[in-house]
Structures are given as C-alpha cells and as structure tokens.
Design a protein around this motif. Sequence first.
Motif, short mmCIF file in Angstrom:
data_model
loop_
_atom_site.label_atom_id
_atom_site.label_comp_id
_atom_site.label_asym_id
_atom_site.label_seq_id
_atom_site.Cartn_x
_atom_site.Cartn_y
_atom_site.Cartn_z
N ASP A 41 -8.58 -21.28 11.50
CA ASP A 41 -7.90 -21.00 12.62
C ASP A 41 -8.15 -19.62 12.97
OD1 ASP A 41 -7.76 -23.62 13.34
OD2 ASP A 41 -5.66 -24.02 12.45
N GLY A 42 -8.21 -18.65 12.00
CA GLY A 42 -8.05 -17.20 12.50
C GLY A 42 -7.44 -16.48 11.18
N LEU A 43 -6.47 -15.59 11.57
CA LEU A 43 -6.06 -14.67 10.53
C LEU A 43 -4.84 -15.34 9.98
CD1 LEU A 43 -6.23 -11.70 9.17
CD2 LEU A 43 -4.87 -10.99 11.23
N VAL A 44 -4.54 -15.00 8.37
CA VAL A 44 -3.32 -15.49 8.03
C VAL A 44 -2.68 -14.50 7.22
CG1 VAL A 44 -2.08 -16.88 6.38
CG2 VAL A 44 -3.98 -17.88 7.82
N LEU A 45 -1.36 -14.03 7.59
CA LEU A 45 -0.80 -12.96 6.75
C LEU A 45 0.39 -13.53 5.81
CD1 LEU A 45 -1.11 -11.68 9.87
CD2 LEU A 45 -0.66 -9.60 8.36
N VAL A 46 0.41 -12.96 4.52
CA VAL A 46 1.33 -13.74 3.73
C VAL A 46 2.32 -12.53 3.03
CG1 VAL A 46 1.81 -15.01 1.38
CG2 VAL A 46 -0.36 -15.52 2.79
N ASP A 47 3.51 -12.78 3.00
CA ASP A 47 4.32 -11.67 2.74
C ASP A 47 4.40 -12.18 1.06
OD1 ASP A 47 6.79 -10.53 1.51
OD2 ASP A 47 7.59 -10.34 3.64
N GLN A 48 3.92 -11.01 0.21
CA GLN A 48 3.88 -11.35 -1.28
C GLN A 48 5.25 -11.56 -1.82
OE1 GLN A 48 1.31 -8.07 -2.56
NE2 GLN A 48 3.31 -6.97 -3.48
N HIS A 49 5.95 -10.81 -1.27
CA HIS A 49 7.38 -10.72 -1.97
C HIS A 49 7.93 -12.05 -1.71
CE1 HIS A 49 11.48 -9.92 -3.00
NE2 HIS A 49 12.02 -10.02 -1.95
N LEU A 88 -2.76 -5.57 2.94
CA LEU A 88 -2.12 -4.50 3.91
C LEU A 88 -0.85 -3.94 3.84
CD1 LEU A 88 -2.84 -3.52 6.97
CD2 LEU A 88 -1.28 -5.54 7.71
N GLY A 89 -0.72 -2.67 3.51
CA GLY A 89 0.44 -1.91 3.32
C GLY A 89 1.00 -2.42 2.11
N GLN A 90 0.29 -2.78 0.98
CA GLN A 90 0.88 -2.93 -0.25
C GLN A 90 1.96 -4.18 -0.24
OE1 GLN A 90 1.93 0.69 -1.83
NE2 GLN A 90 0.22 0.59 -3.39
N LEU A 91 1.76 -5.03 0.86
CA LEU A 91 2.83 -6.11 1.10
C LEU A 91 2.00 -7.56 1.68
CD1 LEU A 91 5.34 -7.33 0.96
CD2 LEU A 91 6.00 -6.20 3.31
N TYR A 92 1.20 -7.27 2.64
CA TYR A 92 0.82 -8.47 3.36
C TYR A 92 -0.52 -8.88 2.64
CZ TYR A 92 4.71 -7.17 6.24
OH TYR A 92 5.90 -7.14 6.58
N ILE A 93 -0.79 -9.97 2.43
CA ILE A 93 -2.05 -10.64 1.90
C ILE A 93 -2.65 -11.04 3.13
CG2 ILE A 93 -3.40 -12.16 0.42
CD1 ILE A 93 -0.47 -12.14 -1.26
N LEU A 94 -3.97 -10.30 3.44
CA LEU A 94 -4.72 -11.01 4.67
C LEU A 94 -5.73 -11.98 4.07
CD1 LEU A 94 -5.41 -7.47 6.26
CD2 LEU A 94 -3.24 -9.10 6.76
N GLN A 116 0.67 -17.11 11.09
CA GLN A 116 -0.98 -17.07 11.30
C GLN A 116 -1.25 -16.57 12.70
OE1 GLN A 116 -2.40 -20.97 10.60
NE2 GLN A 116 -4.36 -20.67 11.16
N ILE A 117 -2.03 -15.81 12.84
CA ILE A 117 -2.56 -15.33 14.19
C ILE A 117 -3.86 -16.03 14.49
CG2 ILE A 117 -3.08 -13.34 15.81
CD1 ILE A 117 -1.32 -11.81 13.77
N GLY A 118 -3.84 -17.03 15.26
CA GLY A 118 -5.05 -17.96 15.63
C GLY A 118 -6.26 -17.11 16.42
N TYR A 119 -7.27 -17.63 16.54
CA TYR A 119 -8.20 -17.12 17.32
C TYR A 119 -7.82 -16.99 18.68
CZ TYR A 119 -11.49 -16.76 13.41
OH TYR A 119 -12.23 -16.53 12.00
#
Length: 611
Positions: free
Chosen positions: A439-447, A428-434, A597-600
Amino acid sequence: MPRIALLPDEVASQVAAGEVVERPASVVKELVENSIDAGAGRIEVAIARGGASMIRVVDDGIGMDRDDALLSLERHATSKIRTGHDLAKIHTLGFRGEALPSIASVARFRMSTRPHAELEGTEIIVNGGKIESVRAAGDAPGTQIEVRSLFYNLPARRKFLRSENTEVSHIQHQLLLQAIGHPKIGFISIRDQTLLFQAPPTIMLADRIRDLRGPELFEQLLEIEPISTDGITVSGFIGKAGASRATRAEQILFVNGRPVENITVQHGLREGYHTALMKGQYPVTFLFLQMDPESVDVNVHPAKREVRFREPDTVRNCVSEAVRKTIEADRQRWTQSFQRPSETARPAVQVPVIDATPVLIPTAEQFALRRDWAEFQPDSPGGAPLPVQVQALGKPKEFAGASPISAPATMPSIEPSVPLDFKLLGILGQLYILMESADGLVLVDQHAAHERILFERLRAQMESAGVPTQRLLIPLTVSVTPKDYDWIATNAQALEKMGFAMEPFGSSTLKIDGIPPYFTTDDPNVAIRQLVDELRSMTLTTSRLRMGEDVIAKTVCRHAIKANDELHPAEVEKLLRDLMACELPYCCPHGRPTMIQIGYAELEKKFGRKV
Ligand SMILES: Nc1ncnc2c1ncn2[C@@H]1O[C@H](COP(=O)(O)OP(=O)(O)OP(=O)(O)O)[C@@H](O)[C@H]1O
Ligand SMILES: [Mg+2]
C-alpha cells in the motif's frame, strides 16, 4: 398561622424545572426524546440565538388528541408508566411526566399536535406555566413544540446561560447523541435559518456515524461483532488501537437506546483496550448495550444522564471482552495490510534496498538475547534500596502454590524461512525503519517496536511461570485492613505469580519475604495497599497480572533499544519478525503506535497528483 404551606403548582414546576431544564440543550434533549418515544420517523430541530430565544422541535410521531395534549402539561402526567412496578422495567426514554410542564413553566410555550387519524389538531399556548389558549389547529399530523424566551421569568437562570456558541455546541452534542442512537430516524437541524446538519434515515449505524462524524473518524473505527453474554448484548463501533482522544468527548455510550455516562463501562473499556490505549487517553466509542430493562435502573439522575446496573461486574466483563475481541480481530486485518509489494504492480523506482532475505538470521538470536530477560534486572528503588538477593523461593508456608523460576518463555515467532511481508528500505534518523508495503510506505519506531516485543515476552513468562521472586534479606511486615487481608489470602496464588511471597503474620499483618524484580518502592506498606486497591478495581476474570504488566511496561521502556541505537540489518529484520509475531504489534505497551503507514493515495494527494 402554620409555618408550612404547599407550594402553588407553578412554583413547584419551576423548582422541578431547575433540575430538568438546565440550559437550552436540556430542552432540546427532552423534546427530541419525547419525539423518539412517540415513534417519529423524522425530527426537525430549529434554534435561534443559541436556543435562548427559540427552540422548535417538529416530529411526525403519533401526536395527541386534545385531552391528552392538555394532560401532558400537568405534572406527573405520563403515558409511559402506570404503576410503581413499571418503574423497574422502563422501555421508553421518558417516564417521569415532568419534562413538558417543567419547560412550559420557564418559557413561552406553544404546542400544536394532531394524531394521524384525526382531521383537526390542537394548539395550546402556555406562558410561564399558565395556559393562555387552547384551540383547534390544522398543522400536519405529529407534534410541534416551540419554546421561546427560555428563562424569561427566571432572570437568575438566564444570566447563567453561556455564549451563544457554547449553548449551540451543547445542543449539537445532544442532537448528535440522539441521532447516533437512532439511525432509523431522519434528523434535520437548523440554526438561525441555516442548516446545521441533516441525517437521512438509515438502517446502518455505520452510515449514520459516517454522515455525522465524517469519513476520517469512521476510518479509525472497528465494528464490534455483536456479542451476547449473560443477557447483555454489546454492539457498535470502537476506535482502533492507537486511535484515542485526550478527553471523553468522543466516548459515546447507549444503554437500551439511552445516551449515558457510566463509570463501570469506562472501566470495562479501559480493561478491554489494556495496552492498546495510552495512559491519560480515552477511546473513541459508539457503544451500544442492550439488556433486560429490569437489570438497569434509569431513575438515578435528574437529567437521566446516568444509570445504575444491577450487576456492574457482569457489564464490565461483557464490555471488556467485546473490546478485547474486536481489537484482536483487527490484528488479522492489520497483518494483511502489510503485504510485500508485488514486483510488477508498480513501476519500480530504483532505490537501493537492503536485501530482506533472512540469510543473516543465525546470529540474530544473539540480538534477541542481548536485550531480553537476561538483561531484565530491577532498577534500584528511588529511595534506599531494599536489601535483596535473587533466588527461587520454596513453597510458602501457608498460602498455596509455588512460583518456580523458569527459563525465559520463548515467544512464538515466525519461522526464519517465511518471507517477510514487506521490503526494507532503510533507517531514517537512526530511529525509524522504513519499509515498502503493497500500500505504500511504512515507518516503524524501533524503540516502540522493541518495547512491545519485550513486553509481550515478559508477560508470557509471567503468565506461564510467574515472575521470579527476589528474596528479601530482612522480611517486611505490612499491616493491612481485615478486608485487604482476606482479599490477599484469597488471591494469594495470583500474587505469587506476580512474584510476591507473603504469609500471614497475626490477624491483620502480613510478612513479605519476596518481591518481584519490578516492584521498587520506598514504602512497602503504601505500595502493598495500592497494589491491593488497584487489583481489586479490576475484574478477577480478566488478568490479575495487570498490575505487574503496568510496571513491566514502564520497565521495558528503559531496556528497549533506543532512538540512536544503530541496528545491524539482521537485527532490524529480527525486530520486525518479532514484532509481527506479537499479539498486538501496532502499538507499544503504553498505547503509542509502533508503526504508521503512508499509503500511495496519501502520497499522491501530497504531490498534487490526485485531489
Ligand atoms: N412529541 C410528542 N408526541 C406525542 N406525545 C407526546 C410528545 N411529547 C410528549 N408527549 C406525551 O406527553 C406526555 C408527557 O411528556 P413529558 O415529556 O412531560 O413526560 P414523559 O416523557 O412521560 O416523562 P419525562 O418527564 O421523563 O420526559 C408523554 O408521556 C407523552 O405521552
Ligand atoms: Mg419526556
């Protein structure tokens, strides 16, 4: 006519009250502490108009007979210590025999008290320090103290009172501290006839924290597995890595049940959290230290807000170890929370996903090398660059131990054949790995993630083999104080591991002919002194390499992949694998989270599927 005269008792009490009774919250603190010392199982605190017009504390503790009740209002009258020797091993919250006479000298005071075994109690009324009446009373066993019109006889003090809400918030903070410190006691607090809070007695500290601070804050806490070392037991709860505050307001510390503030413990906390704590942020703590009363001096602050430890270094070590172990243990739980979703558990929403099987791994090593140690070069200093030439140093002349340059240490990493515990969804937005986890959605800040990976890699290298030294073409001479000089000589080996090559040059001068690549400065004299100061403020048993780590943390930031760097799927996967293999994967070296993490449950709440 002599110039010197003894002050009348009333005035002496008012002088003492100046220190003990600063504001309504101090009255609440003193009265509640007395109730706790009296073995109360339930304490009720009522206030009116921010405590300025009325404070009432009612307990079911041991109470007092008439003689004791009268004595309790005398200055220096206490049941808690008998001799000067007792002062060195205090088990109670109070010990000075000052609180009640001080409070009674600056307010309209009523005490009604009754021991459990007696049929009748005693009521004493005191106004501005003068006993007005003493009579029999029929209240319930225990003690009730009512303090009205605080500072009515000290208009200057009264003027210093802040707004009602401010005073109430101070009172609430006091009550919160006492209630957290004593979960077995039930607390009720009432403000102008409305209930402020109610905390039923409990044996679990966890329940008390949840009751008072709410489930959301509680979710962010980790329980310390109680550890006893060197006669000190550390227990309680601390915030998870990444859960911190901009102030110390949520940093609660108890030493032998007494809420205090203490710089030694604060240092221990910071050291324990290390890179799990952002600069300028403070951890949330509900920390309990239990130790022999003889190893702590509680008689150092008029309001007993501070203590002094006999062996501060031991305390700092114990705290930092307890924090470090707790954060480390959480690592296990964290890994488990990132489980790959089971294919059958949820109705599959058909989103195109990147195949996460590691078929592209062979090329991924190149990615690791691309931005690693190989590229880790010093940035030019802000001012005139120091003339440097990178080379291995031979054995320094006098300080023992060499710092050989070794190949970059390789990080323990998960075997490519191990399946990833998550499913990649995209970027997402060339930064966050989805990613999708169980448990749901996990976003990783690649930097941030890459910063963590580089940081741990460089630290491992530093710890195992030391940092390569850059030889200075023109050696520097730095004059240091004799104390610093001794310190540097004793810690020469650690400094060498950090990439400093120094040797004595006269009795208070050092010759520096090598510096680590991360050490950039215009003024080596100042920098060396700062380095020594900083290192000295850390305990030697923790890492002496911390100073280097701080600079590495700053430097990796410049070398880590940036927000707009487009990553190949294999690179993403490599990044995630390396992150998972880190000691502390969930935050970057500056303490910011690497992933959220954004859980269900949260998604369902947001979509109104669940309330
Ligand atoms: N709520 C209470 N229940 C039973 N006894 C009490 C209560 N409050 C005070 N006392 C008795 O009165 C004495 C004097 O209280 P006071 O708070 O003035 O002094 P202290 O608690 O001994 O020391 P400090 O000044 O450090 O608080 C206490 O030592 C205690 O014996
Ligand atoms: Mg007291």
